[in-house]
Design a protein around this motif. Structure first.
Motif, PDB file in Angstrom:
ATOM      1  N   GLN A 184       0.835  -1.197   0.000  1.00  0.00           N
ATOM      2  CA  GLN A 184       0.000   0.000   0.000  1.00  0.00           C
ATOM      3  C   GLN A 184       0.875   1.255   0.000  1.00  0.00           C
ATOM      4  O   GLN A 184       1.850   1.330   0.743  1.00  0.00           O
ATOM      5  CB  GLN A 184      -0.914   0.022   1.236  1.00  0.00           C
ATOM      6  N   GLN A 212      -4.410   7.174   0.977  1.00  0.00           N
ATOM      7  CA  GLN A 212      -5.641   7.509   0.265  1.00  0.00           C
ATOM      8  C   GLN A 212      -6.055   6.325  -0.597  1.00  0.00           C
ATOM      9  O   GLN A 212      -5.208   5.743  -1.272  1.00  0.00           O
ATOM     10  CB  GLN A 212      -5.409   8.717  -0.642  1.00  0.00           C
ATOM     11  N   TRP A 213      -7.356   6.002  -0.557  1.00  0.00           N
ATOM     12  CA  TRP A 213      -7.854   4.873  -1.316  1.00  0.00           C
ATOM     13  C   TRP A 213      -9.116   5.278  -2.056  1.00  0.00           C
ATOM     14  O   TRP A 213     -10.075   5.761  -1.446  1.00  0.00           O
ATOM     15  CB  TRP A 213      -8.158   3.696  -0.384  1.00  0.00           C
ATOM     16  N   ARG A 214      -9.116   5.069  -3.384  1.00  0.00           N
ATOM     17  CA  ARG A 214     -10.300   5.334  -4.203  1.00  0.00           C
ATOM     18  C   ARG A 214     -11.298   4.204  -3.959  1.00  0.00           C
ATOM     19  O   ARG A 214     -10.930   3.035  -3.943  1.00  0.00           O
ATOM     20  CB  ARG A 214      -9.923   5.413  -5.679  1.00  0.00           C
ATOM     21  N   VAL A 237      -7.693   1.211   7.957  1.00  0.00           N
ATOM     22  CA  VAL A 237      -8.322   0.905   6.663  1.00  0.00           C
ATOM     23  C   VAL A 237      -9.056  -0.429   6.752  1.00  0.00           C
ATOM     24  O   VAL A 237     -10.203  -0.549   6.302  1.00  0.00           O
ATOM     25  CB  VAL A 237      -7.282   0.876   5.529  1.00  0.00           C
TER      26      VAL A 237
END
Length: 146
Positions: free
Chosen positions: A49, A68-70, A133
């Protein structure tokens, strides 16, 4: 011949070194391969990641560790996603989760002093962000299946 009146160019003491350099040293010592991105943040891959470490110096020195994750392929409407953010933020005192424009941002902010155990703060914060997350996905699953 050098000017005898000029001051020698000694490197700063460890207590005066910029935070970003000290963070890079910690990451290298831990076996990571950090880089500096276009924003000046330290970028590092952890468990596959992409995470970032932002160093802000001024009256206070602050370290922000974030990722940051879409969420394009993630199930759940905006309200469910926001409820998952709230669930994680209320369970973890240091990590924050926010949502904007379909992007999940998880961060941990720290005030850094010369006495801060930087190695411990950096490594534990990287793990904390990834844990948050995972907790967010678990919370969203519980909310949507609920």
């Amino acid at each position: 011949m050098t000017d005898p009146t000029s001051l020698p160019d000694f490197p700063p003491s460890p207590n005066e070194r910029p935070l970003r350099g000290r963070v890079l040293d910690v990451l290298l010592d831990e076996g990571y391969r950090p880089d500096i991105d276009d924003d000046g943040d330290v970028a590092v891959k952890v468990q596959g990641q992409q995470l970032y470490l932002r160093c802000t110096e001024g009256d206070f020195t602050v370290l922000r560790v974030f990722g940051q994750w879409r969420l394009d392929d993630v199930v759940g409407d905006e309200l469910a996603r926001l409820r998952a953010c709230n669930s994680v933020s209320s369970r973890l005192s240091v990590a924050k989760t926010t949502l904007g424009d379909g992007i999940l941002v998880v961060s941990a902010d720290h005030l850094v002093t010369t006495a801060t155990p930087l190695q411990m703060v950096v490594t534990s914060s990287l793990e904390l962000v990834l844990t948050a997350v995972n907790l967010w996905h678990e919370s969203l699953r519980e909310i949507t299946e609920g």
